[in-house]
Scaffold this motif. Structure first.
Motif, PDB file in Angstrom:
ATOM      1  N   LEU A 185       0.850  -1.188   0.000  1.00 18.92           N
ATOM      2  CA  LEU A 185       0.000   0.000   0.000  1.00 18.92           C
ATOM      3  C   LEU A 185       0.890   1.243   0.000  1.00 18.92           C
ATOM      4  O   LEU A 185       0.668   2.199  -0.746  1.00 18.92           O
ATOM      5  N   ASP A 186       1.952   1.180   0.768  1.00 24.60           N
ATOM      6  CA  ASP A 186       2.920   2.287   0.843  1.00 24.60           C
ATOM      7  C   ASP A 186       3.568   2.514  -0.530  1.00 24.60           C
ATOM      8  O   ASP A 186       3.656   3.636  -1.017  1.00 24.60           O
ATOM      9  N   LEU A 210      -5.735 -15.151   4.099  1.00 26.89           N
ATOM     10  CA  LEU A 210      -5.811 -16.586   4.392  1.00 26.89           C
ATOM     11  C   LEU A 210      -7.148 -16.948   5.033  1.00 26.89           C
ATOM     12  O   LEU A 210      -7.397 -18.108   5.340  1.00 26.89           O
ATOM     13  N   SER A 211      -7.996 -15.940   5.215  1.00 30.88           N
ATOM     14  CA  SER A 211      -9.351 -16.210   5.730  1.00 30.88           C
ATOM     15  C   SER A 211     -10.237 -15.077   5.224  1.00 30.88           C
ATOM     16  O   SER A 211      -9.737 -14.033   4.779  1.00 30.88           O
ATOM     17  N   MET A 212     -11.527 -15.277   5.286  1.00 28.34           N
ATOM     18  CA  MET A 212     -12.447 -14.215   4.846  1.00 28.34           C
ATOM     19  C   MET A 212     -12.232 -12.980   5.703  1.00 28.34           C
ATOM     20  O   MET A 212     -12.169 -11.859   5.179  1.00 28.34           O
ATOM     21  N   GLU A 213     -12.044 -13.203   7.011  1.00 30.23           N
ATOM     22  CA  GLU A 213     -11.869 -12.076   7.936  1.00 30.23           C
ATOM     23  C   GLU A 213     -10.643 -11.261   7.537  1.00 30.23           C
ATOM     24  O   GLU A 213     -10.690 -10.023   7.504  1.00 30.23           O
ATOM     25  N   GLU A 214      -9.556 -11.953   7.179  1.00 27.33           N
ATOM     26  CA  GLU A 214      -8.336 -11.239   6.787  1.00 27.33           C
ATOM     27  C   GLU A 214      -8.566 -10.478   5.488  1.00 27.33           C
ATOM     28  O   GLU A 214      -8.146  -9.321   5.339  1.00 27.33           O
ATOM     29  N   ASN A 215      -9.261 -11.090   4.548  1.00 24.24           N
ATOM     30  CA  ASN A 215      -9.546 -10.394   3.277  1.00 24.24           C
ATOM     31  C   ASN A 215     -10.345  -9.123   3.521  1.00 24.24           C
ATOM     32  O   ASN A 215     -10.043  -8.068   2.962  1.00 24.24           O
ATOM     33  N   LEU A 216     -11.348  -9.226   4.405  1.00 25.15           N
ATOM     34  CA  LEU A 216     -12.207  -8.058   4.664  1.00 25.15           C
ATOM     35  C   LEU A 216     -11.436  -6.982   5.411  1.00 25.15           C
ATOM     36  O   LEU A 216     -11.581  -5.787   5.130  1.00 25.15           O
ATOM     37  N   ALA A 217     -10.554  -7.401   6.326  1.00 23.30           N
ATOM     38  CA  ALA A 217      -9.750  -6.422   7.074  1.00 23.30           C
ATOM     39  C   ALA A 217      -8.831  -5.670   6.120  1.00 23.30           C
ATOM     40  O   ALA A 217      -8.705  -4.434   6.194  1.00 23.30           O
ATOM     41  N   MET A 218      -8.232  -6.393   5.171  1.00 20.36           N
ATOM     42  CA  MET A 218      -7.347  -5.733   4.193  1.00 20.36           C
ATOM     43  C   MET A 218      -8.147  -4.838   3.271  1.00 20.36           C
ATOM     44  O   MET A 218      -7.728  -3.727   2.933  1.00 20.36           O
ATOM     45  N   ALA A 219      -9.343  -5.277   2.903  1.00 15.74           N
ATOM     46  CA  ALA A 219     -10.192  -4.450   2.037  1.00 15.74           C
ATOM     47  C   ALA A 219     -10.566  -3.150   2.749  1.00 15.74           C
ATOM     48  O   ALA A 219     -10.554  -2.070   2.152  1.00 15.74           O
ATOM     49  N   HIS A 220     -10.853  -3.226   4.047  1.00  9.10           N
ATOM     50  CA  HIS A 220     -11.166  -2.010   4.817  1.00  9.10           C
ATOM     51  C   HIS A 220      -9.958  -1.059   4.823  1.00  9.10           C
ATOM     52  O   HIS A 220     -10.114   0.155   4.639  1.00  9.10           O
ATOM     53  N   ALA A 221      -8.765  -1.630   5.012  1.00  9.35           N
ATOM     54  CA  ALA A 221      -7.556  -0.793   5.051  1.00  9.35           C
ATOM     55  C   ALA A 221      -7.364  -0.084   3.722  1.00  9.35           C
ATOM     56  O   ALA A 221      -7.047   1.109   3.673  1.00  9.35           O
ATOM     57  N   ILE A 222      -7.601  -0.787   2.624  1.00  7.46           N
ATOM     58  CA  ILE A 222      -7.441  -0.185   1.296  1.00  7.46           C
ATOM     59  C   ILE A 222      -8.540   0.851   1.049  1.00  7.46           C
ATOM     60  O   ILE A 222      -8.282   1.960   0.580  1.00  7.46           O
ATOM     61  N   GLU A 223      -9.766   0.495   1.444  1.00  7.81           N
ATOM     62  CA  GLU A 223     -10.901   1.417   1.273  1.00  7.81           C
ATOM     63  C   GLU A 223     -10.652   2.736   1.999  1.00  7.81           C
ATOM     64  O   GLU A 223     -10.998   3.806   1.507  1.00  7.81           O
ATOM     65  N   ASP A 224     -10.039   2.635   3.172  1.00 13.56           N
ATOM     66  CA  ASP A 224      -9.804   3.836   3.985  1.00 13.56           C
ATOM     67  C   ASP A 224      -8.544   4.593   3.560  1.00 13.56           C
ATOM     68  O   ASP A 224      -8.216   5.633   4.122  1.00 13.56           O
ATOM     69  N   SER A 225      -7.830   4.052   2.563  1.00 13.75           N
ATOM     70  CA  SER A 225      -6.581   4.701   2.129  1.00 13.75           C
ATOM     71  C   SER A 225      -6.842   5.603   0.934  1.00 13.75           C
ATOM     72  O   SER A 225      -7.963   5.657   0.415  1.00 13.75           O
ATOM     73  N   PHE A 227      -5.438   5.100  -1.918  1.00 10.10           N
ATOM     74  CA  PHE A 227      -5.089   4.337  -3.123  1.00 10.10           C
ATOM     75  C   PHE A 227      -6.130   4.597  -4.210  1.00 10.10           C
ATOM     76  O   PHE A 227      -7.338   4.510  -3.961  1.00 10.10           O
ATOM     77  N   ASN A 228      -5.671   4.952  -5.431  1.00  8.08           N
ATOM     78  CA  ASN A 228      -6.641   5.259  -6.498  1.00  8.08           C
ATOM     79  C   ASN A 228      -6.474   4.360  -7.717  1.00  8.08           C
ATOM     80  O   ASN A 228      -6.937   4.685  -8.807  1.00  8.08           O
ATOM     81  N   GLY A 229      -5.822   3.203  -7.518  1.00  8.53           N
ATOM     82  CA  GLY A 229      -5.704   2.247  -8.627  1.00  8.53           C
ATOM     83  C   GLY A 229      -6.767   1.172  -8.506  1.00  8.53           C
ATOM     84  O   GLY A 229      -7.870   1.429  -7.991  1.00  8.53           O
ATOM     85  N   LEU A 230      -6.448  -0.047  -8.950  1.00  9.77           N
ATOM     86  CA  LEU A 230      -7.418  -1.142  -8.949  1.00  9.77           C
ATOM     87  C   LEU A 230      -6.949  -2.243  -7.993  1.00  9.77           C
ATOM     88  O   LEU A 230      -5.749  -2.453  -7.822  1.00  9.77           O
ATOM     89  N   VAL A 231      -7.881  -2.934  -7.373  1.00 14.59           N
ATOM     90  CA  VAL A 231      -7.568  -4.005  -6.433  1.00 14.59           C
ATOM     91  C   VAL A 231      -7.962  -5.351  -7.030  1.00 14.59           C
ATOM     92  O   VAL A 231      -9.077  -5.502  -7.537  1.00 14.59           O
ATOM     93  N   GLU A 232      -7.010  -6.292  -7.009  1.00 15.78           N
ATOM     94  CA  GLU A 232      -7.252  -7.652  -7.519  1.00 15.78           C
ATOM     95  C   GLU A 232      -7.353  -8.603  -6.331  1.00 15.78           C
ATOM     96  O   GLU A 232      -6.378  -8.830  -5.620  1.00 15.78           O
TER      97      GLU A 232
END
Ligand SMILES: CC(C)(C)CCc1c(C(=O)O)[nH]c(=O)[nH]c1=O
Length: 312
Positions: free
Chosen positions: A81-82, A103-118, A120-125
């Motif tokens: 992200l940096d 490695l889990s749904m919870e981890e995916n959602l936590a990372m998605a929240h971090a990206i959403e709150d950043s 970042f203006n590109g695309l997420v895969e």
């Protein structure tokens, strides 16, 4: 001839980019991709915490491709992200991709929240080859789980996103997966990830080539081309036209890239070839694709994208 292409509002001056996991682990590698002829880049699939991954040998070159069981080694989401935030400040006209594989749904959602709150203006895969609950197939092969992950994700995630899919082999699977994906505001679908759990043998020692998982690993390279073409074509025929395709698998020359574009790809990712040839591969692929287009009388990607013909 012009290799300009786009996904949603994002413009790229070249169709080629790396496949996640290949020469994209460190800032140094990512900068080399950025300085190559590639039109954009994607970071190694991230987990929240840094991971060392599996013991080596965990990658091996094969006669017609590669086998790998890297085990998701990565520097952690914050690192990528940096990198992405610094990159977009310095390169406002070059959108890039962040790859995520919790490695889990919870981890995916936590990372998605971090990206959403950043910023970042590109695309997420989102890498759907990420593992599921033990004893169940990977997320991409568990349709109920995929539905659940995407429902949770898009209940809050508003940035441009897509999914990286494993290969499917049964037409009913294309139908089922497309019916799920069409329910969500995806900007792209990237097909395919490596062919899961292959095995190759060292002829001198009668030993599996790679160490992890008793030698089982994902297969890439030329072996993957017919499967990649079929997956890109099948989803191109089934997905809402708002969802663009990224074609990945088996690209060794300009003609292979041309074929993925004929099948419907808007961007073409390069894995095994990039691993073996380095970022200069993008210069050769660009030259070769232009040559094929010239032979066919095409001057733009849009002239032939998705124009695969079939025998009537
Ligand atoms: C296979 C996983 C480790 C679950 C995800 C990361 C990944 C890897 C990897 O890090 O081993 N290799 C691939 O060819 N594709 C992948 O998506």
């Amino acid at each position: 001839t012009d290799l300009h292409t786009s996904i949603d509002k994002f413009q790229f001056d070249n169709v080629f980019m790396n496949a996640s996991g290949v020469r994209c682990y460190t800032k140094g590698e990512l900068d080399e991709l950025a300085q190559s002829d590639a039109g954009t880049l994607v970071t190694k699939s991230a987990t929240q915490a840094k991971r060392l991954g599996n013991p080596s040998p965990r990658y091996a070159r094969l006669e017609l491709g590669s086998i790998n069981s890297m085990g998701l080694p990565n520097e952690g989401l914050e690192y990528y992200l940096d990198y992405a935030l610094n990159f977009q400040k310095a390169n406002p006209d070059k959108p890039i991709f962040l790859s995520v594989a919790g490695l889990s749904m919870e981890e995916n959602l936590a990372m998605a929240h971090a990206i959403e709150d950043s910023d970042f203006n590109g695309l997420v895969e989102f890498n759907l080859s990420c593992p599921n609950v033990p004893g169940k197939p990977q997320t991409g092969y568990d349709f109920d789980r995929t539905q659940e992950v995407l429902t949770n994700l898009f209940s809050f995630f508003t940035k441009p996103a897509g999914v990286k899919l494993p290969p499917y082999f049964d037409l009913a699977q294309f139908d089922q997966m497309a019916a799920i994906l069409n329910q969500f505001p995806l900007k792209f679908v990237n097909s395919i990830n490596s062919l899961g759990n292959g095995l190759m043998i060292d002829p001198e020692t009668d030993t599996a080539l790679i160490k992890p998982k008793g030698g089982f690993g994902g297969i890439g390279g030329a072996y993957a081309k017919p499967i990649a073409l079929a997956n890109v074509r099948a989803f191109s025929q089934r997905l809402d036209p708002k969802i663009q395709l990224i074609g990945t698998g088996g690209v060794t020359n300009g003609r292979d890239a041309y074929d993925l574009i004929l099948a419907g790809a808007s961007l073409v990712q390069v894995g095994t070839l990039l691993q073996e040839e380095g970022p200069a591969a993008f210069t050769r692929l660009t030259r070769e694709l232009r040559a094929v287009m010239q032979t066919k009388g095409y001057s733009a990607i849009s002239d032939f994208k998705g124009q695969l013909k079939v025998l009537s």
